[in-house]
Design a protein around this motif. Structure first.
Motif, PDB file in Angstrom:
ATOM      1  N   TRP A 160      39.335  43.266  46.047  1.00 44.21           N
ATOM      2  CA  TRP A 160      38.025  43.882  45.859  1.00 44.21           C
ATOM      3  C   TRP A 160      38.107  45.020  44.848  1.00 44.21           C
ATOM      4  O   TRP A 160      39.168  45.531  44.513  1.00 44.21           O
ATOM      5  N   GLU A 161      36.923  45.431  44.391  1.00 40.72           N
ATOM      6  CA  GLU A 161      36.842  46.537  43.448  1.00 40.72           C
ATOM      7  C   GLU A 161      37.199  47.838  44.155  1.00 40.72           C
ATOM      8  O   GLU A 161      36.704  48.120  45.245  1.00 40.72           O
ATOM      9  N   SER A 162      38.053  48.621  43.536  1.00 40.93           N
ATOM     10  CA  SER A 162      38.500  49.869  44.156  1.00 40.93           C
ATOM     11  C   SER A 162      38.686  50.928  43.083  1.00 40.93           C
ATOM     12  O   SER A 162      38.805  50.628  41.891  1.00 40.93           O
ATOM     13  N   ARG A 163      38.711  52.170  43.529  1.00 39.79           N
ATOM     14  CA  ARG A 163      38.927  53.291  42.619  1.00 39.79           C
ATOM     15  C   ARG A 163      40.390  53.344  42.205  1.00 39.79           C
ATOM     16  O   ARG A 163      41.292  53.146  43.010  1.00 39.79           O
ATOM     17  N   GLY A 164      40.620  53.597  40.935  1.00 33.03           N
ATOM     18  CA  GLY A 164      41.984  53.660  40.437  1.00 33.03           C
ATOM     19  C   GLY A 164      42.677  54.944  40.846  1.00 33.03           C
ATOM     20  O   GLY A 164      42.082  55.852  41.430  1.00 33.03           O
ATOM     21  N   VAL A 165      43.963  55.006  40.543  1.00 33.22           N
ATOM     22  CA  VAL A 165      44.766  56.188  40.849  1.00 33.22           C
ATOM     23  C   VAL A 165      44.359  57.307  39.893  1.00 33.22           C
ATOM     24  O   VAL A 165      44.527  57.187  38.677  1.00 33.22           O
TER      25      VAL A 165
END
Length: 542
Positions: A160-165
Motif C-alpha cells: 500500500w501507499e505509505s509515507r517515506g522515511v
C-alpha cells in the motif's frame, strides 16, 4: 518464548465463529461475501485451470492494500497461463459420490502442486480457517483457493501507499542520522535491522485488537535483554483485550506500570538510532503498525534528559548540554513558584534595590502574585496549544506574535508586572529544552502544583513539594526496574552515562539493573586514544 505470545484472554465470540474452510470453493466464496457485506474494495477473481479447464480457482485480495504488479505478474499470470497445461482435473465417473471424492483428493494434490512449483512469492502461509482467511485478505495478502481443497494459501503481496522515511519532526538533531520511523511496521523493523546486523536480534509480532488486528512487534537482543523483563512484556501484551489499537499510545497506556503519575514510565521515540541504542543496552522495543513512535522499556528518569546527539558529539560537549537540561528542568518547574514565595512571604531574601523595583512595578497590579502568575501561565498554555493545532504556515507566527502582543498589552494595562512576564518567558523557554515531549508535559502539570504550594506556605511549601516529588519518583518502577536508577539505588558503574557522559572508550558496561546476563559491551576491549605526545615520538623515530 512463543508460549508467552499465546493470548490468555480470548474473546469467546471469536472462538464460536471460527469455521474451517469448506471443500467447496463456491461455499467459501459465498460465506466470505456475506461476511464482508459485498464490499467494493474486495476483489474476488475466479477462473478455471487444468487440461480440460474443470478445476475452479479463486484469488482474493483487497484493492489498495496489495502491490498490483505482484498480484498480476506473479500470481494471476502464473495461475491462468502456466498451470493450464497441468493435469489438475478429476477423472469423470458415472457415480456422483465417486467423482466428489476424487475432486477433493485431486484438489488437495493440486493445492500442494501449485504451492511447491507455481507460487513465486517470498512468503506463503497455509490457511485452514475462515478467521485466518479474513485476517490475511484484510491485511494486504493475496489468498488463492482451489475447489476441493480444505486449505488455502496466503501470499505476501502487501504494497500500500505509505509515507517515506523522513527526518523526525519531534526529535531533531544538528549532528546525526536524519531518518525517522514511518507508519509501516516492516519499514520500521528494517530500519532497526539495518543498524543491528546480529542474528540474536529477535523480532516477534502478533495481532492485537479484536477489530483492528493491529500487528505489534517486540524487538530485543537475545542474550543481552533480561529474560524476566522480556517475559513481563509478553505477559502485559497478552493481557490486552481491546477492540482496536490505532497508535502506540494505546499500548503504552495499557502496559505502563503506574497510571496515576505525571511521569512517563514508557519511553517513546521516532528515531531509529535512539531505539537501536536502547536495544543494545538491553531494553525491549515495541513497534506498532500504523505509528511512527516506537516504545522502549524499561524507561528511567535520566533517560528523558538524554538526546541522541549526546553520543554523536564529544563527551565534554555532551556533558555540558546535559547539565543545561537538568538546570532547565528545575527552572521550568520552580521559577514561578519561587517568585511567588519570595514576593509574598520572603521579601527579606530579595536585595533591597531589586525589591524597590519590584514594588514599583507591582504598585498598580490589582492581583496577588499567585493570581498574576496563574493568569500568565494559563494564557501561555493556550497560546502554545493554539500554535500546535493551527496550520504550520501560521501556527508559529500566531504563538510568537500572540505572546509578545498579549504580554506587552497586559503590562501596559496594569494586569501583570514586567517581572512576571520575564519569569513566565524564562519558564516557557526552559520547558522547551527537554528532548522528550511527554516528559515536558509532566513538568507543565507539576508547575501549577508548586505554584499553589508556594502561595500557601512559601518556600516551606516548595521544599515540602520537592520531598513528596522525590518520594514519588523513588516509588516508581518501569517493568520492575527502579525509576531513579542509577541514583537510587546508587550504582557507581552506571554513573558514567547518567548525569555526566564519559568518553566513549570508558563506556564498557551496560546498565546493571536493565541487563543482568551480558554486562560487557563488544567494544569493551577498545583501546584508549593515544596521546599526541606518543604520536610525535613515533614520528620522530621514523
Amino acid at each position: 518464548m512463543s508460549r508467552f505470545f499465546r493470548s490468555k484472554r480470548q474473546n469467546p465470540q471469536e472462538n464460536s465463529t471460527t469455521i474451517k474452510l469448506y471443500p467447496s470453493l463456491q461455499q467459501n466464496i459465498t460465506h466470505f461475501k456475506q461476511t464482508v457485506g459485498e464490499s467494493t474494495d474486495i476483489v474476488i477473481r475466479t477462473f478455471k485451470a487444468g487440461q480440460t479447464g474443470s478445476m475452479d480457482i479463486a484469488v482474493l485480495y483487497t484493492s489498495g492494500l496489495v502491490n498490483n504488479e505482484l498480484v498480476h505478474d506473479f500470481i494471476l499470470d502464473t495461475l491462468m497461463s502456466e498451470i493450464r497445461k497441468t493435469p489438475l482435473d478429476a477423472p469423470a465417473h458415472k457415480s456422483k459420490r465417486y467423482k466428489t471424492k476424487h475432486i477433493e483428493e485431486n484438489g488437495n494434490k493440486a493445492y500442494q502442486l501449485i504451492k511447491d512449483y507455481a507460487m513465486t512469492g517470498g512468503n506463503v502461509t497455509d490457511i485452514d480457517t475462515m478467521e485466518k482467511l479474513f485476517l490475511h485478505v484484510l491485511s494486504g495478502d493475496t489468498v488463492v483457493m482451489l475447489d476441493g481443497s480444505i486449505q488455502a494459501m496466503a501470499i505476501d503481496t502487501r504494497g500500500w501507499e505509505s509515507r517515506g522515511v523522513e527526518e523526525p519532526s519531534t526529535q531533531s538533531v544538528v549532528r546525526g542520522p536524519k531518518e525517522g520511523f514511518t507508519e509501516t511496521l516492516r519499514t520500521n523493523t528494517a530500519l532497526l535491522r539495518r543498524r543491528i546486523k546480529d542474528p540474536n536480534l529477535w523480532i516477534r509480532s502478533k495481532p492485537i485488537g479484536s477489530k483492528s488486528k493491529t500487528d505489534v512487534a517486540v524487538v530485543y537482543l537475545h542474550g543481552v535483554a533480561d529474560e524476566k523483563v522480556v517475559k513481563e512484556v509478553y505477559h502485559r501484551l497478552n493481557k490486552i483485550n481491546i477492540d482496536a489499537i490505532l497508535d502506540s499510545g494505546y499500548v503504552e497506556e495499557l502496559i505502563q506500570d503506574e497510571t496515576y503519575t505525571p511521569f512517563p514510565t514508557v519511553y517513546n521515540s521516532e528515531r531509529p538510532d535512539t531505539i537501536a541504542a536502547g536495544i543494545l543496552e538491553g531494553r525491549i522495543a515495541i513497534v506498532v503498525d500504523g505509528s511512527p513512535f516506537v516504545l522502549l522499556v524499561p524507561a528511567l528518569f535520566v533517560q528523558f534528559f538524554q538526546s541522541a546527539e549526546d553520543y554523536f558529539q564529544r563527551a565534554d560537549f555532551s556533558t555540558l548540554i546535559r547539565l543545561i537540561r537538568y538546570m532547565a528542568f528545575f527552572l521550568a518547574l520552580l521559577t514561578p513558584s519561587v517568585y511567588i514565595a519570595l514576593t509574598t512571604y520572603h521579601q527579606e531574601m530579595i536585595p533591597t534595590s531589586f525589591l524597590v523595583s519590584l514594588s514599583a512595578q507591582r504598585e498598580g497590579v490589582p492581583f496577588p502574585a499567585f493570581v498574576e502568575a496563574l493568569l500568565m501561565e494559563i494564557t501561555f498554555e493556550i497560546l502554545r496549544e493554539a500554535g500546535v493545532r493551527l496550520p504550520k504556515a501560521v501556527g508559529s507566527a500566531i504563538s510568537i506574535v500572540g505572546a509578545l502582543v498579549l504580554g506587552q498589552a497586559a503590562v501596559e494595562a496594569g494586569i501583570v508586572s514586567s517581572a512576571m512576564v520575564i519569569v513566565v518567558s524564562l519558564t516557557a523557554i526552559s520547558s522547551f529544552v527537554s528532548p522528550s515531549f511527554n516528559f515536558a508535559i509532566s513538568i507543565r502539570m507539576l508547575r501549577f502544583g508548586f505554584m499553589s504550594l508556594a502561595a500557601t506556605l512559601g518556600l516551606f511549601g516548595i521544599l515540602f513539594g520537592l520531598i513528596i516529588l522525590t518520594l514519588h519518583l523513588a516509588s516508581l518502577r518501569s517493568f520492575g526496574v527502579p525509576y531513579l536508577s542509577p541514583m537510587a539505588p546508587f550504582i557507581g558503574a552506571d554513573q558514567k552515562d547518567a548525569i555526566l557522559r564519559f568518553p566513549r572508550w570508558k563506556l564498557t558496561t551496560r546498565p546493571r539493573l536493565i541487563n543482568q546476563s551480558n554486562m560487557d559491551r563488544e567494544d569493551a576491549k577498545a583501546p584508549k586514544p593515544e596521546k599526541r605526545k606518543r604520536l610525535n615520538q613515533r614520528k620522530e623515530q621514523e
